[in-house]
Design a protein around this motif. Structure first.
Motif, PDB file in Angstrom:
ATOM      1  N   MET A   1      11.304  12.690  -8.568  1.00  0.00           N
ATOM      2  CA  MET A   1      10.014  13.107  -8.058  1.00  0.00           C
ATOM      3  C   MET A   1       9.859  12.577  -6.634  1.00  0.00           C
ATOM      4  SD  MET A   1       6.182  12.208  -9.433  1.00  0.00           S
ATOM      5  CE  MET A   1       6.261  13.280 -10.829  1.00  0.00           C
ATOM      6  N   PRO A   2       9.469  13.447  -5.707  1.00  0.00           N
ATOM      7  CA  PRO A   2       9.304  12.994  -4.325  1.00  0.00           C
ATOM      8  C   PRO A   2       8.130  12.022  -4.191  1.00  0.00           C
ATOM      9  CG  PRO A   2       8.777  15.330  -4.525  1.00  0.00           C
ATOM     10  CD  PRO A   2       9.227  14.858  -5.862  1.00  0.00           C
ATOM     11  N   ARG A   3       8.270  11.119  -3.269  1.00  0.00           N
ATOM     12  CA  ARG A   3       7.226  10.127  -3.029  1.00  0.00           C
ATOM     13  C   ARG A   3       6.049  10.764  -2.296  1.00  0.00           C
ATOM     14  NH1 ARG A   3       7.837   3.897  -1.566  1.00  0.00           N
ATOM     15  NH2 ARG A   3       5.627   3.550  -1.497  1.00  0.00           N
ATOM     16  N   THR A   4       4.830  10.341  -2.655  1.00  0.00           N
ATOM     17  CA  THR A   4       3.622  10.833  -2.004  1.00  0.00           C
ATOM     18  C   THR A   4       3.617  10.394  -0.545  1.00  0.00           C
ATOM     19  OG1 THR A   4       2.433  10.612  -4.093  1.00  0.00           O
ATOM     20  CG2 THR A   4       1.093  10.825  -2.104  1.00  0.00           C
ATOM     21  N   ARG A   5       3.361  11.327   0.360  1.00  0.00           N
ATOM     22  CA  ARG A   5       3.285  10.970   1.775  1.00  0.00           C
ATOM     23  C   ARG A   5       2.057  10.104   2.010  1.00  0.00           C
ATOM     24  NH1 ARG A   5       3.906  16.587   2.917  1.00  0.00           N
ATOM     25  NH2 ARG A   5       1.992  16.471   4.123  1.00  0.00           N
ATOM     26  N   LEU A   6       2.182   9.103   2.854  1.00  0.00           N
ATOM     27  CA  LEU A   6       1.095   8.176   3.145  1.00  0.00           C
ATOM     28  C   LEU A   6      -0.129   8.910   3.680  1.00  0.00           C
ATOM     29  CD1 LEU A   6       0.110   5.277   3.219  1.00  0.00           C
ATOM     30  CD2 LEU A   6       1.140   5.060   5.478  1.00  0.00           C
TER      31      LEU A   6
ATOM     32  N   ARG B   1      -9.686   8.059  -4.183  1.00  0.00           N
ATOM     33  CA  ARG B   1      -8.949   7.187  -5.099  1.00  0.00           C
ATOM     34  C   ARG B   1      -9.826   6.819  -6.288  1.00  0.00           C
ATOM     35  NH1 ARG B   1      -6.564   3.682  -0.163  1.00  0.00           N
ATOM     36  NH2 ARG B   1      -4.898   5.135   0.335  1.00  0.00           N
ATOM     37  N   PHE B   2      -9.218   6.825  -7.462  1.00  0.00           N
ATOM     38  CA  PHE B   2      -9.908   6.447  -8.689  1.00  0.00           C
ATOM     39  C   PHE B   2      -9.213   5.219  -9.262  1.00  0.00           C
ATOM     40  CE2 PHE B   2     -10.480  10.973  -8.108  1.00  0.00           C
ATOM     41  CZ  PHE B   2     -11.843  11.123  -8.281  1.00  0.00           C
ATOM     42  N   ALA B   3      -9.995   4.281  -9.765  1.00  0.00           N
ATOM     43  CA  ALA B   3      -9.453   3.022 -10.278  1.00  0.00           C
ATOM     44  C   ALA B   3      -8.709   3.204 -11.595  1.00  0.00           C
ATOM     45  CB  ALA B   3     -10.570   2.005 -10.448  1.00  0.00           C
TER      46      ALA B   3
ATOM     47  N   ARG C   1       2.145   5.393  -3.918  1.00  0.00           N
ATOM     48  CA  ARG C   1       1.863   4.645  -2.684  1.00  0.00           C
ATOM     49  C   ARG C   1       0.830   3.545  -2.924  1.00  0.00           C
ATOM     50  NH1 ARG C   1       4.843   5.246   2.142  1.00  0.00           N
ATOM     51  NH2 ARG C   1       5.675   7.326   2.079  1.00  0.00           N
ATOM     52  N   CYS C   2      -0.332   3.917  -3.478  1.00  0.00           N
ATOM     53  CA  CYS C   2      -1.436   2.963  -3.613  1.00  0.00           C
ATOM     54  C   CYS C   2      -1.610   2.443  -5.038  1.00  0.00           C
ATOM     55  CB  CYS C   2      -2.744   3.587  -3.118  1.00  0.00           C
ATOM     56  SG  CYS C   2      -3.368   4.936  -4.149  1.00  0.00           S
ATOM     57  N   GLY C   3      -0.964   3.079  -6.008  1.00  0.00           N
ATOM     58  CA  GLY C   3      -1.067   2.628  -7.393  1.00  0.00           C
ATOM     59  C   GLY C   3      -2.342   3.063  -8.100  1.00  0.00           C
ATOM     60  N   ARG C   4      -3.203   3.797  -7.391  1.00  0.00           N
ATOM     61  CA  ARG C   4      -4.434   4.281  -8.001  1.00  0.00           C
ATOM     62  C   ARG C   4      -4.242   5.748  -8.390  1.00  0.00           C
ATOM     63  NH1 ARG C   4      -8.854   0.432  -6.684  1.00  0.00           N
ATOM     64  NH2 ARG C   4     -10.294   2.154  -6.835  1.00  0.00           N
TER      65      ARG C   4
END
Length: 58
Positions: free
Chosen positions: A1-6, A14-16, A39-42
């Protein structure tokens, strides 16, 4: 799976938790699916459906 671009990650809401993202997806006027961002883990929402599970009908 490709990584999400920053740049994509930074402009999306973003949702917790997956539950919070799921509620937002169900309430949306278009078909959305939550996913965990590498990227952010959320959680973010996407309109891409390939490989995503179906959401319950509201």
């Amino acid at each position: 799976m490709p990584r999400t671009r920053l740049s994509i990650c930074q402009r999306k809401q973003r949702f917790a938790s997956e539950e919070e993202a799921m509620r937002a997806a169900i309430a949306a006027t278009i078909d959305l699916r939550p996913y965990r961002c590498d990227r952010c883990g959320r959680y973010h929402l996407t309109s891409r459906l390939k490989g995503k599970r179906r959401l319950p009908v509201a």
